[in-house]
Design an enzyme around this catalytic site. Structure first.
Site, mmCIF file in Angstrom:
data_model
loop_
_atom_site.group_PDB
_atom_site.id
_atom_site.type_symbol
_atom_site.label_atom_id
_atom_site.label_comp_id
_atom_site.label_asym_id
_atom_site.label_seq_id
_atom_site.Cartn_x
_atom_site.Cartn_y
_atom_site.Cartn_z
ATOM 1 N N ARG A 46 -14.779 8.123 9.602
ATOM 2 C CA ARG A 46 -13.571 7.293 8.816
ATOM 3 C C ARG A 46 -14.128 5.984 9.467
ATOM 4 O O ARG A 46 -13.933 5.140 8.586
ATOM 5 C CB ARG A 46 -12.378 7.735 9.175
ATOM 6 N N TYR A 98 2.601 -3.799 -11.619
ATOM 7 C CA TYR A 98 2.006 -2.639 -11.602
ATOM 8 C C TYR A 98 3.236 -1.900 -10.810
ATOM 9 O O TYR A 98 3.595 -2.283 -9.973
ATOM 10 C CB TYR A 98 0.711 -2.056 -10.934
ATOM 11 N N ASP A 170 -3.819 -9.458 -6.407
ATOM 12 C CA ASP A 170 -3.802 -8.191 -7.201
ATOM 13 C C ASP A 170 -5.211 -8.724 -8.764
ATOM 14 O O ASP A 170 -4.456 -9.314 -9.009
ATOM 15 C CB ASP A 170 -2.820 -7.357 -7.586
ATOM 16 N N LYS A 195 -9.934 0.936 -12.099
ATOM 17 C CA LYS A 195 -9.729 0.674 -12.982
ATOM 18 C C LYS A 195 -11.801 -0.273 -13.518
ATOM 19 O O LYS A 195 -12.285 0.236 -13.289
ATOM 20 C CB LYS A 195 -8.498 -0.623 -13.278
HETATM 21 O O1 P1T Z 1 -3.814 3.760 -9.160
HETATM 22 P P1 P1T Z 1 -4.690 2.734 -7.637
HETATM 23 O O2 P1T Z 1 -6.590 3.185 -7.998
HETATM 24 O O3 P1T Z 1 -3.724 4.135 -6.395
HETATM 25 O O4 P1T Z 1 -3.969 1.020 -8.355
HETATM 26 C C1 P1T Z 1 -2.570 1.317 -8.065
HETATM 27 C C2 P1T Z 1 -2.976 0.224 -8.735
HETATM 28 C C3 P1T Z 1 -2.763 -0.871 -8.265
HETATM 29 N N1 P1T Z 1 -2.907 -1.939 -8.932
HETATM 30 C C4 P1T Z 1 -2.733 -2.706 -10.374
HETATM 31 C C5 P1T Z 1 -2.699 -4.048 -11.052
HETATM 32 C C6 P1T Z 1 -2.880 -1.623 -10.872
HETATM 33 O O5 P1T Z 1 -2.856 -1.400 -12.391
HETATM 34 C C7 P1T Z 1 -2.838 -0.097 -10.334
HETATM 35 C C8 P1T Z 1 -2.429 0.963 -11.474
HETATM 36 N N2 P1T Z 1 -2.132 1.032 -12.286
HETATM 37 C C9 P1T Z 1 -2.237 2.230 -13.755
HETATM 38 C C10 P1T Z 1 -2.341 3.056 -13.046
HETATM 39 C C11 P1T Z 1 -2.139 1.692 -14.951
HETATM 40 O O6 P1T Z 1 -2.556 2.507 -15.810
HETATM 41 O O7 P1T Z 1 -1.726 0.823 -15.300
#
Ligand code: P1T
Length: 380
Positions: A46, A98, A170, A195
């Site tokens: 961890r 998001y 972000d 992503k």
């Molecule tokens: O899904 P995760 O890895 O926990 O990330 C969250 C997140 C944070 N910031 C942005 C700009 C994001 O687009 C996302 C996750 N978004 C999607 C799953 C989506 O389809 O828009």
């Protein structure tokens, strides 16, 4: 070193033990210690994992920060960054972002004494008006998910520096290849690495980078103390993927530009949101602070019926949440990614029943265009 060279080499020197050219996957939870208090610097996975450290080193270089820390998801990364704050602190957030980030703020973090103001960050006056003596963070996404609006990063960095607040960005939609917020004054940059960084729709992961040593220490402490760490396999996959980030992003952006320009000419399309279009109200700002416009396009088709007709007729674009993979996806934000944002707020932003979001992949541009063309023929 230039971006693509860093992506392939930083943190990825051949393995000291064997010479392995690819960073080894250390799939272990713990490390043998020679004697009490005597070890090789690796104690428990961890706290430290060599595969993770190599990936964090690479990403820190790509974002031009001093350090980076990896997490089990994008939201885990955001949650950990929020734990830099104390109960009673106030955060100014972009109102368009998001849906999961909004949900984390309103349904979870606000129960622990943090308060949030959501503002349209296109207008600096809105940020100024939201500042209180308790404001300790300004948090934005740019371009935003899903409306593709931009925040002027330099201008917001000036305000946050003036009031002594942390500026957090972000950077998921742009990726560090097209935009590096730390070089424009942000204190912390973060990603849903699920992503573009992961890039192949096969992992869930988050990462945070900073340009300050004192913040790096605090984030590292939280990474271990809170424990929202990723497995080594995800770090290994990210390291493999990031080697092609520059090649993929160029293709995502070229394909998206072509599709956005074509869509804009179609009478069945009410509006196209893409920062690479000259008609985007913040196109000039995009040219200044980004070196490319990314692969995400939102399209207003006018009604839920039209959105349904379009998405079900598409053949190459798969209807799915998420984005940033090599394959093209289409999403309906209202019913999928942004369901947790209240309806009136959503509609004010333009996140309507008729809005669809395209994550343009790196397939052949003609094939993608043909697919969009035949699907649009189903829209009255
Ligand atoms: O899904 P995760 O890895 O926990 O990330 C969250 C997140 C944070 N910031 C942005 C700009 C994001 O687009 C996302 C996750 N978004 C999607 C799953 C989506 O389809 O828009």
């Amino acid at each position: 070193m230039k971006f693509s060279t860093k992506a392939i080499h930083v943190g990825q020197e051949p393995d000291e033990l064997t010479g392995a050219v690819t960073v080894p996957l250390y799939q272990t939870s713990t490390y043998a210690q020679e004697a009490i208090g005597k070890h090789k610097g690796w104690e428990y996975a961890r706290t430290q994992n060599p595969t993770r450290t190599r990936w964090e080193t690479c990403l820190a270089a790509l974002e031009e920060g001093v350090a980076a820390y990896a997490f089990g998801s994008g939201l885990a990364a955001i949650d950990t960054v929020m734990r830099l704050l104390d109960a009673g602190d106030h955060v100014i957030m972009a109102e368009d972002m998001y849906g999961g980030t909004y949900r984390l703020a309103m349904r979870v973090l606000s129960r622990y004494g943090l308060s949030f103001s959501f503002v349209d960050m296109r207008d600096m006056g809105n940020i100024e008006a939201a500042i209180t003596p308790q404001t300790k963070m300004i948090y934005t996404e740019t371009p935003t998910n899903p409306m593709m609006t931009l925040t002027d990063l330099r201008a917001v960095a000036d305000v946050s520096a003036r009031i002594g607040a942390l500026m957090v960005v972000d950077n998921t939609f742009a990726s560090p290849y097209f935009q590096r917020p730390l070089t424009l004054g942000a204190d912390i940059v973060l990603h849903s690495a699920t992503k573009y960084l992961g890039g192949h729709s096969d992992l869930v992961h988050g990462i945070v980078a900073t340009r300050h040593e004192h913040l790096a220490e605090k984030i590292q402490f939280l990474q271990n103390a809170v424990g929202a760490v990723p497995g080594p396999m995800e770090c290994w996959l990210c390291l493999r993927s990031v080697k092609t980030l520059h090649v993929r992003m160029d293709r995502h952006a070229a394909n998206a530009q072509r599709i956005a320009e074509w869509l804009e000419q179609q009478p069945a399309v009410k509006k196209v949101y893409y920062p690479g279009l000259a008609s985007h109200p913040q196109h000039e700002l995009a040219r200044q602070q980004m070196s490319g416009f990314g692969g995400m396009i939102s399209v207003e088709l006018g009604s839920l019926e039209q959105a349904k007709a379009f998405t079900s007729a598409l053949k190459l674009f798969t209807l799915a949440e998420s984005l940033g993979g090599v394959e093209s996806l289409v999403c309906h934000p209202v019913s999928m990614t942004h369901g947790s944002i209240p309806k009136d707020q959503r509609e004010r932003l333009g996140v309507t029943d008729g809005l669809v979001r395209l994550s343009v992949g790196i397939e052949d541009a003609e094939d993608l265009l043909n697919d969009v063309q035949q699907a649009l023929a189903h829209v009255a």
